[in-house]
Design an enzyme around this catalytic site. Sequence first.
Site, PDB file in Angstrom:
ATOM      1  N   HIS A 130      15.454  47.749 -36.382  1.00  0.00           N
ATOM      2  CA  HIS A 130      16.315  46.564 -36.357  1.00  0.00           C
ATOM      3  C   HIS A 130      17.696  47.028 -36.770  1.00  0.00           C
ATOM      4  CE1 HIS A 130      17.235  42.220 -36.747  1.00  0.00           C
ATOM      5  NE2 HIS A 130      18.174  42.707 -37.528  1.00  0.00           N
ATOM      6  N   CYS A 131      18.638  46.893 -35.899  1.00  0.00           N
ATOM      7  CA  CYS A 131      19.970  47.429 -36.165  1.00  0.00           C
ATOM      8  C   CYS A 131      20.909  46.309 -36.611  1.00  0.00           C
ATOM      9  CB  CYS A 131      20.530  48.083 -34.912  1.00  0.00           C
ATOM     10  SG  CYS A 131      22.113  48.906 -35.202  1.00  0.00           S
ATOM     11  N   PRO A 132      21.335  46.305 -37.861  1.00  0.00           N
ATOM     12  CA  PRO A 132      22.250  45.254 -38.296  1.00  0.00           C
ATOM     13  C   PRO A 132      23.621  45.367 -37.653  1.00  0.00           C
ATOM     14  CG  PRO A 132      21.810  46.797 -40.071  1.00  0.00           C
ATOM     15  CD  PRO A 132      20.964  47.212 -38.933  1.00  0.00           C
TER      16      PRO A 132
ATOM     17  N   GLY B 273      23.116  43.463 -34.725  1.00  0.00           N
ATOM     18  CA  GLY B 273      22.555  42.157 -35.031  1.00  0.00           C
ATOM     19  C   GLY B 273      21.323  41.811 -34.227  1.00  0.00           C
ATOM     20  N   ASN B 274      20.509  42.808 -33.901  1.00  0.00           N
ATOM     21  CA  ASN B 274      19.330  42.543 -33.095  1.00  0.00           C
ATOM     22  C   ASN B 274      18.352  43.695 -33.285  1.00  0.00           C
ATOM     23  OD1 ASN B 274      17.704  41.218 -31.285  1.00  0.00           O
ATOM     24  ND2 ASN B 274      18.937  41.634 -29.470  1.00  0.00           N
TER      25      ASN B 274
END
Lengths: 469, 143
Positions: free
Chosen positions: A196-198, A201-202
């Site tokens: 999950h890559c902040p 944002g997804n």
Amino acid sequence: MKNCEYQQIDPRTLPTPTPTPTPTPHHGPDGDRPEEPRGRPRRKWHVFPGKNRFYCDGRIMVARQSGVLPLTLGLILVTSGLFFIFDCPFLVKHLTSCIPVIGGFLFVFVVITLLQTSFTDPGILPRATPDEASDIEKQIDNTGNTSYRPPPRTKEVVINQQVVKLKYCFTCKMFRPPRTSHCSLCDNCVERFDHHCPWVGNCVGKRNYRFFYTFIVSLSFLTAFIFGCVTTHLALRAQGGKGLVSLTRPLTAVELVICFFSVWSILGLSGFHTYLVASNLTTNEDIKGSWSGKSGEDVTNPYSQRNIFVNCCSVLCGPMPPSLIDRRGFLPADESVQTAAADIELPTLATKSEINVCTQGTKGLLESATLPPLLSTSCPQGKPPTDPTGNFDPSPEISTSCGGARHTHHSRGRASTPRHSKTRSKKSKRAALQIANPSFDVPVSPTSPDAGPSSTARGHEGASFSHLH
Amino acid sequence: MAETHSLQDMRQQAAVAAKVFLQRDYTNGTVCQFQTKFPSELETRIEKQQFEETLRMLNNLYAEAEKLGSQSYIEGCLACLTAYTVFLCMETHYEKVLKKVAKYIQEQNDKIYAPRGLLLTDPIERGLRVIEVTIFEDRSLTR
């Protein structure tokens, strides 16, 4: 997605709730789930159970927390803007006019791929229908063997002569397909889950991994290009002997600093993901060491085609799988009432358990120690299953992970406060290589450039949970 | 009383007796394939060979959708060069095959399964996880 004629008639297994048109607890600040009058048919995204937000009537979806996506976009826009305004005129005059053309092309490419990564369904698996869930439960109970209760919810399959364990997802009520993982931030099972890559944002999964990869590769080209141009600009000015009194100098220095620190981290990340693509691995598998044979067994990656070129092609140029969640399909009139009420049930139970586990995180936020990031929030995953039979029987595997999560969440919360003091310079590959606790299913994004904001995003998430109740 | 039953009639008249779920077969990796084991609940309703033929055809269609061949590579490379914006305007190969699958399932339901009081659900409706076979009660059918 497809207009299905074969609507299942299925009144037996669904509970018959009271048809109250109460809005779901997820109805937060985003006004994208309006309370439709009961006569109008609703689209399926209105009752989507995961923690996602939908825009443009279901065409665009993002994770509930946008993470630092605005920051990512802002940095790219500001740096590129400064480049075009202050460096390009000088360089066009003294070098060549190709520079803004190349820069413009790279910039557009980066922004488009970033938006696609953020707004695309990463490969979310829809949750099992009640019939499916009870069928699976029956099968599990039938096999009943084990020495301790409850039975472990794993299933073994043999893939290309390799034994792979499939875990049961208590939230989605199904055995996860291979390479699928449940993201606790988005509360969805995602196929070929990478991380999950902040920053975007997804989640990054099967459907948007190629966008993500293209984004980081083109971003490394862009930052390297801007860095090179800015250095050339400054060098030419200094050489020209005109003195460095120009007003554009401080801004150029800002660009230089941003690009210098970005280049290393983004290049490192691109290199890491190129390695993953070439060996057909996901970040999740790499962190957990699923196929590295650490435990001494002879394990190999069963999904790899043993050829770098074929691996790259299959990951990046393979057929684009369709979205499995039919966001824009219409709910049948009878189901929309039932699912709306059922929706209210599940989040209430979920949030209650989150109170128990995550209040520590709120207290932790007020402290200012900096700790290396440990895990993303796996607490929600550890919540007791809300299965339809009413059994509240978490497996030992899940309960230990929930216990473990309590401690780590507390300590992790402390890492989140000094967000503003962290600059992009603080990121390092050291942080990138921090390995999450392998007993958890949900990986962090340790390969994201800045460990600070990523733990911040998760820490903030802990705070937001407690704010909800 | 009619020989061929429309699905609307079946829905209105018959009640659901049971549902059978055919799970995915992961022995070849993550490609979309379904187990072809004939479920015991269907033994009284349909011939094993017929059912397995339907499943085999479905598996072949999904294999065609996910095939790594020159067409998919060209599509992938072209998409990459245009920053994947072609996906907004073009229907992908996979989606085209899914339409074929939907058509095939509808055809099979109309010709073979509905007269036997069965109904196949398109796996895409279940996230490509299972093939759901609904078994209707036998009272309204004349066989």
